[in-house]
Write a protein that holds these residues in place. Sequence first.
Motif, PDB file in Angstrom:
ATOM      1  N   LEU A  39     -12.929  49.929  68.260  1.00  8.59           N
ATOM      2  CA  LEU A  39     -14.241  49.565  67.738  1.00  8.59           C
ATOM      3  C   LEU A  39     -15.033  48.954  68.882  1.00  8.59           C
ATOM      4  CD1 LEU A  39     -15.960  49.205  65.083  1.00  8.59           C
ATOM      5  CD2 LEU A  39     -15.111  46.868  65.059  1.00  8.59           C
ATOM      6  N   VAL A  40     -16.207  49.493  69.152  1.00  8.09           N
ATOM      7  CA  VAL A  40     -17.009  48.999  70.267  1.00  8.09           C
ATOM      8  C   VAL A  40     -18.394  48.610  69.772  1.00  8.09           C
ATOM      9  CG1 VAL A  40     -15.775  50.314  72.034  1.00  8.09           C
ATOM     10  CG2 VAL A  40     -17.726  51.354  70.890  1.00  8.09           C
ATOM     11  N   GLU A  72     -12.436  46.424  70.475  1.00 12.17           N
ATOM     12  CA  GLU A  72     -11.214  46.022  69.783  1.00 12.17           C
ATOM     13  C   GLU A  72     -10.404  47.261  69.413  1.00 12.17           C
ATOM     14  OE1 GLU A  72      -9.756  43.838  65.639  1.00 12.17           O
ATOM     15  OE2 GLU A  72     -11.862  43.750  66.252  1.00 12.17           O
ATOM     16  N   LEU A  73      -9.148  47.306  69.868  1.00  7.65           N
ATOM     17  CA  LEU A  73      -8.273  48.429  69.572  1.00  7.65           C
ATOM     18  C   LEU A  73      -7.897  48.399  68.089  1.00  7.65           C
ATOM     19  CD1 LEU A  73      -6.584  50.826  70.692  1.00  7.65           C
ATOM     20  CD2 LEU A  73      -4.700  49.195  71.004  1.00  7.65           C
ATOM     21  N   TYR A 132     -23.797  47.637  63.796  1.00  3.96           N
ATOM     22  CA  TYR A 132     -24.195  48.387  64.980  1.00  3.96           C
ATOM     23  C   TYR A 132     -23.004  48.665  65.891  1.00  3.96           C
ATOM     24  CZ  TYR A 132     -28.606  46.716  63.183  1.00  3.96           C
ATOM     25  OH  TYR A 132     -29.651  46.432  62.358  1.00  3.96           O
ATOM     26  N   CYS A 133     -21.935  49.150  65.275  1.00  3.01           N
ATOM     27  CA  CYS A 133     -20.723  49.453  66.026  1.00  3.01           C
ATOM     28  C   CYS A 133     -20.472  50.950  66.071  1.00  3.01           C
ATOM     29  CB  CYS A 133     -19.511  48.758  65.414  1.00  3.01           C
ATOM     30  SG  CYS A 133     -19.530  46.970  65.581  1.00  3.01           S
ATOM     31  N   SER A 134     -19.611  51.352  66.992  1.00  3.86           N
ATOM     32  CA  SER A 134     -19.200  52.744  67.114  1.00  3.86           C
ATOM     33  C   SER A 134     -17.679  52.779  67.255  1.00  3.86           C
ATOM     34  CB  SER A 134     -19.844  53.400  68.336  1.00  3.86           C
ATOM     35  OG  SER A 134     -21.257  53.334  68.273  1.00  3.86           O
ATOM     36  N   LEU A 135     -17.127  53.959  67.048  1.00  2.00           N
ATOM     37  CA  LEU A 135     -15.699  54.163  67.266  1.00  2.00           C
ATOM     38  C   LEU A 135     -15.521  54.989  68.530  1.00  2.00           C
ATOM     39  CD1 LEU A 135     -14.439  54.989  63.650  1.00  2.00           C
ATOM     40  CD2 LEU A 135     -14.226  52.839  64.890  1.00  2.00           C
ATOM     41  N   GLU A 136     -14.715  54.502  69.439  1.00  2.00           N
ATOM     42  CA  GLU A 136     -14.447  55.200  70.691  1.00  2.00           C
ATOM     43  C   GLU A 136     -13.060  55.830  70.622  1.00  2.00           C
ATOM     44  OE1 GLU A 136     -15.241  53.909  75.116  1.00  2.00           O
ATOM     45  OE2 GLU A 136     -13.231  53.227  74.517  1.00  2.00           O
TER      46      GLU A 136
END
Length: 802
Positions: free
Chosen positions: A476-477, A485-486, A535-539
């Motif tokens: 999570l970025v 955060e992994l 306002y997060c994204s998944l990397e």
Amino acid sequence: MSFLKLLSSLHPLNGHFRAALRREGRFNGYIPVSVITGYDAKVCHLCKYINPEGESNSFLATKFVLRAAAMLPGSVSTSEDQLSVRRQNPYPLELIESLVNQQSGLPESTSVGALLIPSSMKNSVEPLTVSVSANGYYLDVIARELGVTDASQVLVSRTIGKASSEVRLYCCAPKSYQLDSSSDPHAKDAVQGSLNERASYFAGHLINGDAILASIGYTWRSTDLFYEDVSLHTYYRLLLSKMPSGIYKLSREAVLAAELPVAFTTRNNWRGSFPRDILSIFCRQHRLPEPVFSAVSSPLESSPELPASHKKFKVTESCKEDRNGEGLAVSGREPVGSGGTFRCEVKIFSKCQKLIIECSLKKTFKKQSDAIQNAALNVLSWLNSYFRELDISVEELSSLGVGLDIQFYPQHFFKEFIWCQSVHNYWHSIGTYSDCMSQPNTMREYSVCSINREGPSSGVSPSSGSLASISISISLVAEEEDMKELLESSEEFEFEIGTGAVIPHLEAVVAQIVVGQSASFIMELPPQELVFAAYCSLEYSIALLRITEPVEDRMEKALFSPPLSKQRVDYAVDFGCGSGSLLDSLLDYSTSLEKIVGVDISQKALTRAAKILHSKLSPNSDTLMANNRLKSALLYEGSITNFDPRLSGFDIGTCLEVIEHMEEDQACLFGDFVLSLFCPRILIVSTPNFEYNVILQKSTLQSQDDDPDEKNQIQSCKFRNDDHKFEWTREQFAHWASALATRHKYSVEYSGVGGAAGVEPGFASQIAVFRRLFDSPNHIDSAHQYEVIWEWSSTDSSRSAL
């Protein structure tokens, strides 16, 4: 079991009796009746015979125990509120002293994490701390947290989630549970307090008022009190485990990467819990009886239209069923390889033994286990559709069922899942990242950007049916907060390409890299989809470790160099373009072709084809220089059984190794459709020669010295690929092709690759070349049925990628 014998055993009730004897005052020795029904399976089974819902509904069983206690006034006494029982005669003093003085491994006071589930859906589930001690009764502590005086007023549910867990729900007992000896245990409760839909959903029966979810209690393993923390993470995993896709995700420990596959090809390629096991877990999670499977064997049926030697298997009759004791009824058992096939029927019943879902597969399988797994997967896929769109209409559910050979009974089905809609819709509205990833129908809403590829090209890329092994990490970025955060990771994660075993975006990226390469991409999610961050994204960061090719490809490579797939590229334009391998090879040669078009129904395959063509036709590339007459290239998404006038009248059309993936009647319709409407000047069709399989399989068997499971798989495989609906002999293929050519004024010639003409058993891949005997067809005006996915023009080198 006598009281004294019980106290000397490790039965979970032992711990409750010991704790009850330590209680002080008027509560000394009293055990809540709901503890007996919640911990003693025998009592629940007996209650089942009185009322079928009694086995899963420990609260209903409580009433039956109280009714029985009222009939034993000389042996059992009940508390004033009539919700607890104890022995009528006093316990021996020495026994009480030994129990009270018995040492416990539990600390003097311990804090245990639990959750408060409010009855109002407007209020969130909140963490709660419960303090338990060695000298007290933990149920008295939970009672005070619920706002009542003692454990007698607390009802305890059966275990929630895994059967081996000690997670249970605790709530206040309605006054209607206080029955006298003349009361009717079948009478409905008066509703007291607001309905707790979330707690009721977990428990499988009505719960009113607030409830506590905790993992505290006595087990078979020790006389000491067991406890472990329950968190919001536990809560969401329990919710996830109520859905078919969630059960599969949890079995793979890949909530953000995995998806329940849409196809079961082979046991060797399946990863995670098998469909039959997932369906059984699903039924247990919803307090339903175990699903009943019926496997029926059938001999081969000959065809009136084609020679009978290798006709597609069909079920013609069934024998009397025998139950094997494991929820599986097998009819006319027949070993694999004896010439018969299997189909399967599965039934799911309600708590009251009413039929709610029935699946009768029309498709047949060479293995009994494959029939069972595919039937289970059909039911799971249908249930998934319901959980993804809980407000779906009965008509839509019925329509989905027709395609999956499923019939359901709405009046019983919706009764069993009455709380699903409110609980899961509420969950969806507050949002969780894991739920976002389990909604394929909404995946297009979430954009993927910043795809970065690294590493040299090994030339080994995944294809449909191959087993991909990747390393993956998902984080999570939040760029604005410089946070990463992994969430989950795996050093080696395997899945079968083309079965939907991972989320679509992940498979699309894997399809664009080769072994040894890595890639990362960002999936942008709307902020409301995350409970804990805005306002997060998944990397996603992945590396392709290796590829295990399908058995069919390995069989061909074991005998042919170059492989048959390479030899088939001598035949021009790829009408069923698949992943673009034929288009790729075609562009490696100088050609007089001016326009190349590919059509496929699979977006994943088209994505890979677009990537290949993009690199081949980039400015100043060697491919473009060699094919300077090429003016345009297009990729269409669509079915080859839908007519689009833009494909009419081409010089050459090819359909290589495609028709065997259709049903035989569809293959015949396809031939009529193409030659009557598209009318290519030349049509090239290839399909496997069934007679050659014995050579391919023998060659592969000799090379499988260290994999007995794979050897058995190949040995029992009559077709080269589990997805093949049929494979024709040379006589069958010629019968089909000659009749097709005669009907549509085409000539036909026969050839092939792999093997030699005139040498038995012919070519490994047999080919028919149809040539049109009439002038150019008239143009047919019709609406465009295909969507342009990618296009290239020599004039402006424009491209629009998928």
